[in-house]
Write an enzyme that holds these catalytic residues in place. Structure first.
Site, short mmCIF file in Angstrom:
data_model
loop_
_atom_site.label_atom_id
_atom_site.label_comp_id
_atom_site.label_asym_id
_atom_site.label_seq_id
_atom_site.Cartn_x
_atom_site.Cartn_y
_atom_site.Cartn_z
N HIS A 62 -5.73 11.58 4.09
CA HIS A 62 -5.26 10.50 3.23
C HIS A 62 -4.88 9.28 4.07
O HIS A 62 -4.40 9.41 5.19
CB HIS A 62 -4.06 10.96 2.39
CG HIS A 62 -4.48 11.75 1.20
ND1 HIS A 62 -4.54 11.22 -0.06
CD2 HIS A 62 -4.93 13.01 1.09
CE1 HIS A 62 -4.99 12.12 -0.89
NE2 HIS A 62 -5.23 13.23 -0.22
N PRO A 63 -5.11 8.09 3.51
CA PRO A 63 -4.76 6.87 4.25
C PRO A 63 -3.27 6.59 4.16
O PRO A 63 -2.59 7.04 3.23
CB PRO A 63 -5.55 5.79 3.50
CG PRO A 63 -5.58 6.28 2.09
CD PRO A 63 -5.73 7.80 2.21
N SER A 79 -9.14 5.22 -3.41
CA SER A 79 -7.89 4.76 -2.80
C SER A 79 -7.73 3.25 -2.92
O SER A 79 -6.62 2.75 -3.14
CB SER A 79 -7.81 5.18 -1.33
OG SER A 79 -7.56 6.55 -1.23
N GLU A 82 -6.54 2.60 -6.45
CA GLU A 82 -5.18 3.07 -6.65
C GLU A 82 -4.17 2.16 -5.95
O GLU A 82 -3.16 1.77 -6.54
CB GLU A 82 -5.05 4.51 -6.16
CG GLU A 82 -5.82 5.49 -7.03
CD GLU A 82 -6.25 6.76 -6.34
OE1 GLU A 82 -6.92 7.57 -7.00
OE2 GLU A 82 -5.93 6.95 -5.14
N GLN A 83 -4.45 1.80 -4.70
CA GLN A 83 -3.52 0.92 -3.98
C GLN A 83 -3.50 -0.47 -4.61
O GLN A 83 -2.45 -1.11 -4.69
CB GLN A 83 -3.85 0.88 -2.49
CG GLN A 83 -3.52 2.19 -1.80
CD GLN A 83 -3.36 2.09 -0.30
OE1 GLN A 83 -3.03 1.05 0.24
NE2 GLN A 83 -3.58 3.20 0.38
N PHE A 114 2.30 9.66 4.55
CA PHE A 114 3.03 9.70 3.29
C PHE A 114 2.02 9.61 2.15
O PHE A 114 1.15 8.74 2.15
CB PHE A 114 4.01 8.53 3.22
CG PHE A 114 4.71 8.38 1.90
CD1 PHE A 114 5.70 9.28 1.54
CD2 PHE A 114 4.37 7.37 1.02
CE1 PHE A 114 6.37 9.13 0.31
CE2 PHE A 114 5.02 7.23 -0.19
CZ PHE A 114 6.02 8.11 -0.55
N ALA A 117 1.22 9.51 -5.57
CA ALA A 117 0.33 9.01 -6.61
C ALA A 117 0.89 7.66 -7.05
O ALA A 117 1.90 7.62 -7.74
CB ALA A 117 0.25 9.99 -7.77
N VAL A 118 0.27 6.58 -6.60
CA VAL A 118 0.82 5.24 -6.82
C VAL A 118 0.54 4.68 -8.21
O VAL A 118 1.17 3.71 -8.62
CB VAL A 118 0.33 4.23 -5.75
CG1 VAL A 118 0.76 4.66 -4.37
CG2 VAL A 118 -1.16 4.01 -5.84
#
Length: 163
Positions: A62-63, A79, A82-83, A114, A117-118
């Site tokens: 994961h990033p 990602s 999501e970000q 870290f 789920a954003v």
């Protein structure tokens, strides 16, 4: 759906881990797998049974949030979306500095980035969760990170079902 088509469609549900979709396809697909919640549960069970080493490897794929990608690394399209939904690309200088300090502290403490789920969270929400979780005990945080990976996978499956 053929195994190859399934892996092409669902190989990105777990970050850089098409092995999850490959294993599910190899087990055989049923009509019940058309339900995102059912498929999410099957995928999560497979990851849970994979053992700690494979789970740790998955976490490490994961990033970082608002992270420093290495040369040639890119966020997956999932990602990125999501970000972007949490507007992480719009950090203030103070938020940016705080994310980087927390990323460094978290990675040093736990050995993986870290993960949260954003979707549906603000930058402030994410920072508050980040600050709280960096103090967790290592075993508790491993479990929390893995649970968040499953949550992300479930959200991705729901999005794919709507597409």
């Amino acid at each position: 759906m053929s195994e190859a088509a399934f892996v092409a469609a669902y190989g990105g549900v777990y970050e850089h881990s098409p092995w999850v979709a490959e294993a599910i396809a190899a087990q055989g697909l049923t009509a019940a797998d058309d339900d995102p919640a059912q498929l999410a549960a099957r995928m999560a069970a497979l990851v849970e049974a994979a053992g700690r080493d494979r789970q740790l490897a998955l976490l490490r794929l994961h990033p970082e949030l608002v992270g420093k990608l290495g040369v040639g690394e890119r966020l997956t399209p999932e990602s990125q979306r999501e970000q972007a939904s949490a507007r992480l690309g719009e950090c203030t200088p103070d938020e940016f500095a705080r994310f980087h300090a927390l990323n460094d502290a978290y990675s040093a403490r736990f050995g993986f980035p870290f993960i949260v789920a954003v979707t549906g969270l603000t930058r402030s929400d994410i920072l508050a969760v980040f600050e709280a979780r960096v103090a967790n005990a290592p075993e508790a945080e491993f479990r929390t990170a893995l649970d968040q990976v499953h949550r992300i996978a479930g959200l991705r499956l729901e999005a794919l079902a709507k597409a």
